[in-house]
Write a protein that holds these residues in place. Structure first.
Motif, PDB file in Angstrom:
ATOM      1  N   SER A   1       0.847  -1.177   0.000  1.00 25.66           N
ATOM      2  CA  SER A   1       0.000   0.000   0.000  1.00 25.66           C
ATOM      3  C   SER A   1       0.891   1.239   0.000  1.00 25.66           C
ATOM      4  CB  SER A   1      -0.923  -0.012   1.222  1.00 25.66           C
ATOM      5  OG  SER A   1      -0.159  -0.061   2.411  1.00 25.66           O
ATOM      6  N   GLY A   2       0.296   2.381  -0.291  1.00 26.57           N
ATOM      7  CA  GLY A   2       1.072   3.616  -0.329  1.00 26.57           C
ATOM      8  C   GLY A   2       1.612   3.880  -1.723  1.00 26.57           C
ATOM      9  N   GLU A   3       2.715   4.644  -1.786  1.00 27.65           N
ATOM     10  CA  GLU A   3       3.272   5.056  -3.075  1.00 27.65           C
ATOM     11  C   GLU A   3       3.876   3.863  -3.812  1.00 27.65           C
ATOM     12  OE1 GLU A   3       6.060   8.151  -2.285  1.00 27.65           O
ATOM     13  OE2 GLU A   3       4.511   9.701  -2.071  1.00 27.65           O
ATOM     14  N   ILE A   4       3.661   3.854  -5.135  1.00 28.17           N
ATOM     15  CA  ILE A   4       4.214   2.813  -6.007  1.00 28.17           C
ATOM     16  C   ILE A   4       5.289   3.461  -6.873  1.00 28.17           C
ATOM     17  CG2 ILE A   4       3.719   1.176  -7.850  1.00 28.17           C
ATOM     18  CD1 ILE A   4       0.862   1.028  -6.761  1.00 28.17           C
ATOM     19  N   VAL A   5       6.514   2.937  -6.795  1.00 30.56           N
ATOM     20  CA  VAL A   5       7.647   3.512  -7.515  1.00 30.56           C
ATOM     21  C   VAL A   5       7.989   2.629  -8.702  1.00 30.56           C
ATOM     22  CG1 VAL A   5      10.033   4.296  -7.314  1.00 30.56           C
ATOM     23  CG2 VAL A   5       8.485   4.490  -5.357  1.00 30.56           C
ATOM     24  N   GLU A   6       8.267   3.261  -9.822  1.00 30.77           N
ATOM     25  CA  GLU A   6       8.613   2.532 -11.047  1.00 30.77           C
ATOM     26  C   GLU A   6       9.789   1.590 -10.770  1.00 30.77           C
ATOM     27  OE1 GLU A   6       8.836   3.625 -15.734  1.00 30.77           O
ATOM     28  OE2 GLU A   6       9.939   4.926 -14.378  1.00 30.77           O
TER      29      GLU A   6
ATOM     30  N   VAL B   1      -3.859   2.397  -9.894  1.00 24.66           N
ATOM     31  CA  VAL B   1      -2.428   2.117  -9.716  1.00 24.66           C
ATOM     32  C   VAL B   1      -1.665   3.310 -10.287  1.00 24.66           C
ATOM     33  CG1 VAL B   1      -0.504   0.614 -10.320  1.00 24.66           C
ATOM     34  CG2 VAL B   1      -2.752  -0.367  -9.825  1.00 24.66           C
ATOM     35  N   ASP B   2      -1.079   4.111  -9.417  1.00 21.22           N
ATOM     36  CA  ASP B   2      -0.396   5.336  -9.810  1.00 21.22           C
ATOM     37  C   ASP B   2       1.105   5.133  -9.632  1.00 21.22           C
ATOM     38  OD1 ASP B   2       0.050   7.965 -10.555  1.00 21.22           O
ATOM     39  OD2 ASP B   2      -0.198   8.735  -8.520  1.00 21.22           O
ATOM     40  N   VAL B   3       1.789   4.882 -10.747  1.00 24.27           N
ATOM     41  CA  VAL B   3       3.224   4.584 -10.710  1.00 24.27           C
ATOM     42  C   VAL B   3       4.003   5.895 -10.744  1.00 24.27           C
ATOM     43  CG1 VAL B   3       5.126   3.366 -11.812  1.00 24.27           C
ATOM     44  CG2 VAL B   3       2.806   2.423 -11.910  1.00 24.27           C
ATOM     45  N   GLN B   4       4.847   6.124  -9.770  1.00 27.93           N
ATOM     46  CA  GLN B   4       5.645   7.338  -9.691  1.00 27.93           C
ATOM     47  C   GLN B   4       7.030   7.086 -10.284  1.00 27.93           C
ATOM     48  OE1 GLN B   4       5.668   9.121  -5.835  1.00 27.93           O
ATOM     49  NE2 GLN B   4       3.442   9.369  -5.774  1.00 27.93           N
ATOM     50  N   TYR B   5       7.547   8.124 -10.972  1.00 28.93           N
ATOM     51  CA  TYR B   5       8.858   7.993 -11.619  1.00 28.93           C
ATOM     52  C   TYR B   5       9.466   9.375 -11.790  1.00 28.93           C
ATOM     53  CZ  TYR B   5       5.720   9.004 -15.523  1.00 28.93           C
ATOM     54  OH  TYR B   5       4.760   9.566 -16.338  1.00 28.93           O
ATOM     55  N   GLY B   6      10.786   9.388 -11.936  1.00 28.84           N
ATOM     56  CA  GLY B   6      11.501  10.634 -12.145  1.00 28.84           C
ATOM     57  C   GLY B   6      11.292  11.175 -13.544  1.00 28.84           C
ATOM     58  N   PRO B   7      11.708  12.443 -13.796  1.00 28.90           N
ATOM     59  CA  PRO B   7      11.506  13.058 -15.108  1.00 28.90           C
ATOM     60  C   PRO B   7      12.132  12.242 -16.231  1.00 28.90           C
ATOM     61  CG  PRO B   7      12.166  14.690 -13.485  1.00 28.90           C
ATOM     62  CD  PRO B   7      12.333  13.361 -12.835  1.00 28.90           C
ATOM     63  N   LYS B   8      11.445  12.212 -17.353  1.00 33.01           N
ATOM     64  CA  LYS B   8      11.942  11.572 -18.560  1.00 33.01           C
ATOM     65  C   LYS B   8      11.438  12.357 -19.760  1.00 33.01           C
ATOM     66  CE  LYS B   8      10.034   7.609 -17.525  1.00 33.01           C
ATOM     67  NZ  LYS B   8       9.543   6.201 -17.604  1.00 33.01           N
TER      68      LYS B   8
ATOM     69  N   ILE C   1       7.287  -2.886 -12.143  1.00 30.26           N
ATOM     70  CA  ILE C   1       6.222  -2.067 -12.708  1.00 30.26           C
ATOM     71  C   ILE C   1       6.809  -0.843 -13.395  1.00 30.26           C
ATOM     72  CG2 ILE C   1       5.797  -0.623 -10.669  1.00 30.26           C
ATOM     73  CD1 ILE C   1       2.764  -1.154 -11.243  1.00 30.26           C
ATOM     74  N   SER C   2       6.182  -0.421 -14.506  1.00 32.37           N
ATOM     75  CA  SER C   2       6.655   0.731 -15.270  1.00 32.37           C
ATOM     76  C   SER C   2       5.561   1.790 -15.329  1.00 32.37           C
ATOM     77  CB  SER C   2       7.055   0.317 -16.689  1.00 32.37           C
ATOM     78  OG  SER C   2       5.908  -0.083 -17.422  1.00 32.37           O
ATOM     79  N   SER C   3       5.939   2.969 -15.820  1.00 29.79           N
ATOM     80  CA  SER C   3       4.976   4.075 -15.890  1.00 29.79           C
ATOM     81  C   SER C   3       3.818   3.732 -16.816  1.00 29.79           C
ATOM     82  CB  SER C   3       5.677   5.343 -16.376  1.00 29.79           C
ATOM     83  OG  SER C   3       6.287   5.127 -17.649  1.00 29.79           O
ATOM     84  N   GLU C   4       4.063   2.865 -17.832  1.00 29.60           N
ATOM     85  CA  GLU C   4       2.985   2.478 -18.732  1.00 29.60           C
ATOM     86  C   GLU C   4       1.929   1.625 -18.043  1.00 29.60           C
ATOM     87  OE1 GLU C   4       6.174   2.241 -19.422  1.00 29.60           O
ATOM     88  OE2 GLU C   4       6.413   3.725 -21.046  1.00 29.60           O
ATOM     89  N   ASP C   5       2.259   1.080 -16.865  1.00 27.23           N
ATOM     90  CA  ASP C   5       1.306   0.251 -16.129  1.00 27.23           C
ATOM     91  C   ASP C   5       0.342   1.071 -15.283  1.00 27.23           C
ATOM     92  OD1 ASP C   5       2.388  -2.201 -17.071  1.00 27.23           O
ATOM     93  OD2 ASP C   5       4.001  -2.057 -15.612  1.00 27.23           O
ATOM     94  N   SER C   6       0.534   2.381 -15.230  1.00 28.11           N
ATOM     95  CA  SER C   6      -0.392   3.217 -14.472  1.00 28.11           C
ATOM     96  C   SER C   6      -1.786   3.096 -15.072  1.00 28.11           C
ATOM     97  CB  SER C   6       0.063   4.677 -14.494  1.00 28.11           C
ATOM     98  OG  SER C   6       1.236   4.861 -13.750  1.00 28.11           O
ATOM     99  N   GLY C   7      -2.801   3.089 -14.222  1.00 30.28           N
ATOM    100  CA  GLY C   7      -4.176   3.001 -14.702  1.00 30.28           C
ATOM    101  C   GLY C   7      -5.085   2.412 -13.639  1.00 30.28           C
TER     102      GLY C   7
END
Length: 531
Positions: free
Chosen positions: A240-245, A312-319, A286-292
């Protein structure tokens, strides 16, 4: 009728007198004639007999006993000799021919008609008192049980009946239904308990209690296993909580169903179904494309049900960081230029840093950087750096320069032409004054030339002019190669005026012309010129 209570034991005596007149004046009187008592209690049966006239001189009673059974061979069997009563019966008699039978620990099998028998010393002097005492040993209900109808699987929404049955004497007077560990019960009903539309909440263990005037008896339990399709289907996310790429994430589908869910199907909202039919769906990295938004479908033999969706909100650094410039066309000196830094990031970028020629801008920390008056000093390389809580990323470099002006090139070209024309006029004037100065000697030279012929042409070369550079002259020499300007031709006729010619041309090989004079003028380009 009379009641006699001993402790918790209830004995009911039905008072009546049964007198049996035997042969020769023998008779037996029973008091009472019938008794109703409880199992486990103690009862006493009493009787007395009378004898005929002349007793005991003529008759002697040698044996008395109580019996209930008459066997073909053994005949009358005394209760004291009956194995079913062994240790539970005693006799007592008195001087007035009263006889009492005491039976302890009564059993329901003790219910019978008890008779008194006496035997005399006469050959035919045997007598039994009829009809005897009727003993009814009763009990609270027993062997109470519950049955369910219809048999087999119980499906939610169907009609189901529970039936309570019990052995009881006297008959059961009331039934009470219980649900094991179920609040809200008991329910006082008849021997049948009906569920018109049974629900999953009715699943559980049930039993009944049968009661008569002698007591109550509780049945064993029966399990009501209500079958139903999936309900209350939901999806949970772990951790639970934040999901990181790049991290591992597990989705779990939960559903209340009986029998348990046999098949799970996973879906991504606004997308096709996902591979896999298990209770859990795993993202190993998990990748940013899996957010949804994701949801599942639970299914068993009685139905299927979709869950609500979970985000599912995947967090990631700038790209994909980049810089764009506005206006997008040609940049004019003095105009306003806007640079915008764009980057894909979650959470959104919270800090931007701008760089010019790889050096940090002063106060350049917003997404937009504006240059209000663009000048040549602003020409160079620009890039930005985007930051959020998950990292940073530099953009590619953008080169911005002012284009060269067409008006400045044309101005330089016109200036060169003007300088050339001025030089030609100056040269022409110089040559004209020289002609006047040498006219007085021309006749002598012509005479000499006529005598000598035309074999020796005369050249007068001017290699340079002493000039003070002016701003116009300097501008005329910008980016130009060394140029030769030539020539002045004089006719050899004695009596003709000498025409003056002036031409400007690039250096070329000279042909040998007859009787001509050349004056060559050469100008060197200054080493530095300011347009």
């Amino acid at each position: 009728m009379a009641l006699r209570t001993a402790g918790s034991v209830l004995v009911v005596f039905l008072w009546s007198v049964a007198v049996v007149q035997g042969q020769d004046g023998w008779s037996v009187t029973y008091t009472p004639q019938s008794i109703c008592t409880l199992k486990g209690s103690t009862v006493e049966l009493s009787c007395s007999y009378t004898y005929p006239r002349g007793y005991p001189s003529r008759y002697n009673v040698i044996k008395t006993f109580w019996f209930t059974k008459v066997y073909p061979v053994e005949g009358y069997v005394s209760l004291s000799d009956d194995p079913d009563y062994k240790g539970r019966v005693t006799y007592r008699s008195d001087k007035r021919n009263g006889h009492t039978l005491k039976i302890t620990d009564l059993r329901e099998s003790d219910s019978a008609t008890y008779k008194f028998r006496l035997i005399t010393d006469q050959t035919r002097g045997r007598y039994s008192g009829y009809p005897g005492v009727t003993l009814s040993v009763t009990d609270k209900p027993k062997n109470t049980s519950v049955s369910v109808s219809p048999s087999g699987e119980i499906v939610e929404g169907s009609s189901v009946t529970l039936t309570c049955s019990s052995d009881a004497n006297p008959p059961v007077q009331s039934y009470t239904w219980y649900k094991k560990n179920g609040g809200g019960y008991p329910r006082m009903t008849g021997p049948h308990h009906v569920f018109n539309q049974i629900q999953s909440s009715d699943t559980g263990e049930y039993y009944c209690e049968a009661q008569n005037e002698m007591g109550k008896d509780r049945s064993t339990t029966i399990n009501m296993d209500v079958k139903y399709g999936p309900k209350i289907t939901s999806v949970s996310v772990s951790p639970s909580g934040e999901i990181v790429e790049g991290s591992s994430v597990t989705l779990t589908c939960s559903s209340d169903a009986n029998p348990p869910v046999e098949k799970y199907t996973w879906y991504k909202k606004n997308g096709a179904s996902l591979t896999g039919s298990e209770k859990t769906y795993n993202f190993t990295a998990i990748s940013s494309e899996d957010s949804g938004e994701y949801y599942c479908e639970a299914e068993n033999k009685y139905g299927r049900l979709n869950s609500s969706s979970v985000s599912v909100d995947v967090q990631y650094g700038p790209k994909n960081t980049s810089v764009s410039v506005s206006p997008s066309g040609e940049i004019v000196e003095g105009s306003s230029v806007t640079l915008t830094c764009s980057s894909d990031a979650n959470p959104p970028v919270d800090k931007y840093t701008w760089y010019f020629q790889n050096k940090t801008f002063q106060n350049g920390f917003g997404q937009i950087y504006n240059i209000s008056n663009f000048k040549s000093k602003d020409n160079g390389h620009y890039h930005c750096e985007a930051w959020n809580g998950r990292g940073s990323r530099n953009s590619t470099v953008l080169m911005i320069t002012l284009p060269g002006k067409q008006t400045s090139v044309m101005t330089a070209a016109v200036g060169i032409i003007v300088v050339v024309l001025v030089l030609i006029l100056c040269l022409s004037g110089f040559m004209w004054f020289r002609k006047k100065a040498s006219k007085s000697t021309s006749d002598t030279r012509d005479t000499s030339e006529n005598v000598q012929g035309d074999s020796s042409p005369v050249y007068d070369n001017i290699s340079s002019m002493a000039m003070t550079p002016t701003a116009t002259q300097t501008a005329a020499t910008v980016d130009q190669d060394d140029v030769h300007y030539a020539s002045v031709h004089f006719s050899r006729s004695k009596n003709q005026e000498v025409p003056l010619y002036s031409t400007v041309q690039l250096p070329q090989p000279q042909k040998q012309d007859e009787d001509v004079q050349y004056a060559a003028v050469k100008f060197n380009r200054p080493s530095a010129a300011t347009p």
